[in-house]
Write a protein that holds these residues in place. Sequence first.
Motif, PDB file in Angstrom:
ATOM      1  N   THR A  69       0.830  -1.231   0.147  1.00 31.45           N
ATOM      2  CA  THR A  69      -0.100  -0.098  -0.043  1.00 31.45           C
ATOM      3  C   THR A  69       0.880   1.178   0.099  1.00 31.45           C
ATOM      4  O   THR A  69       1.853   1.176   0.768  1.00 31.45           O
ATOM      5  N   PRO A  70       0.618   2.221  -1.087  1.00 33.38           N
ATOM      6  CA  PRO A  70       1.482   3.664  -0.940  1.00 33.38           C
ATOM      7  C   PRO A  70       1.202   4.250   0.389  1.00 33.38           C
ATOM      8  O   PRO A  70       0.273   4.375   0.785  1.00 33.38           O
ATOM      9  N   GLU A  71       2.343   4.886   0.755  1.00 33.63           N
ATOM     10  CA  GLU A  71       2.379   5.708   2.045  1.00 33.63           C
ATOM     11  C   GLU A  71       1.607   7.120   1.650  1.00 33.63           C
ATOM     12  O   GLU A  71       1.983   7.417   0.380  1.00 33.63           O
ATOM     13  N   PRO A  72       1.040   7.726   2.520  1.00 35.09           N
ATOM     14  CA  PRO A  72       0.279   8.870   2.108  1.00 35.09           C
ATOM     15  C   PRO A  72       1.429  10.035   1.725  1.00 35.09           C
ATOM     16  O   PRO A  72       2.624   9.950   2.368  1.00 35.09           O
ATOM     17  N   ARG A  73       1.328  10.755   0.900  1.00 36.87           N
ATOM     18  CA  ARG A  73       2.177  11.851   0.605  1.00 36.87           C
ATOM     19  C   ARG A  73       1.925  13.119   1.002  1.00 36.87           C
ATOM     20  O   ARG A  73       0.844  13.604   1.533  1.00 36.87           O
ATOM     21  N   GLU A  74       3.038  13.822   1.161  1.00 38.33           N
ATOM     22  CA  GLU A  74       3.019  15.291   1.600  1.00 38.33           C
ATOM     23  C   GLU A  74       2.201  16.133   0.587  1.00 38.33           C
ATOM     24  O   GLU A  74       2.579  16.203  -0.292  1.00 38.33           O
ATOM     25  N   PRO A  75       1.129  16.836   1.025  1.00 38.76           N
ATOM     26  CA  PRO A  75       0.701  17.911  -0.085  1.00 38.76           C
ATOM     27  C   PRO A  75       1.697  18.826  -0.391  1.00 38.76           C
ATOM     28  O   PRO A  75       2.589  19.363   0.365  1.00 38.76           O
ATOM     29  N   LYS A  76       1.598  19.200  -1.800  1.00 37.63           N
ATOM     30  CA  LYS A  76       2.644  20.020  -2.438  1.00 37.63           C
ATOM     31  C   LYS A  76       2.213  21.390  -1.880  1.00 37.63           C
ATOM     32  O   LYS A  76       0.966  21.661  -1.889  1.00 37.63           O
ATOM     33  N   PRO A  77       3.220  22.469  -1.897  1.00 38.03           N
ATOM     34  CA  PRO A  77       2.847  23.521  -1.346  1.00 38.03           C
ATOM     35  C   PRO A  77       2.110  24.440  -2.515  1.00 38.03           C
ATOM     36  O   PRO A  77       2.247  24.264  -3.925  1.00 38.03           O
ATOM     37  N   ALA A  78       0.989  25.382  -2.306  1.00 36.87           N
ATOM     38  CA  ALA A  78       0.185  25.886  -3.214  1.00 36.87           C
ATOM     39  C   ALA A  78       0.685  26.949  -3.787  1.00 36.87           C
ATOM     40  O   ALA A  78       1.664  27.781  -3.117  1.00 36.87           O
ATOM     41  N   LEU A  79       0.873  27.218  -5.113  1.00 38.33           N
ATOM     42  CA  LEU A  79       1.321  28.428  -5.497  1.00 38.33           C
ATOM     43  C   LEU A  79       0.391  29.762  -5.340  1.00 38.33           C
ATOM     44  O   LEU A  79      -0.786  29.421  -5.174  1.00 38.33           O
TER      45      LEU A  79
END
Length: 58
Positions: free
Chosen positions: A6-16
């Motif tokens: 199962t893939p690990e949850p990713r950090e959300p990318k910073p919004a522009l």
Amino acid sequence: MSSAPTPEPREPKPALVFDDPLSQQSSDDTDRGWGERGEGDSAADLKRFLDEKPPHHL
């Protein structure tokens, strides 16, 4: 049968941010760090003035 990991949850990318950078105050726009002093007595101010006065102002 092997199950897929199962893939690990990713950090959300910073919004522009498309704000106007010139509408924001920079640290250079303030007097903070430019030698401001708190409320002090005038004798200490005079001593500091005399200590920091260049020799050609004597």
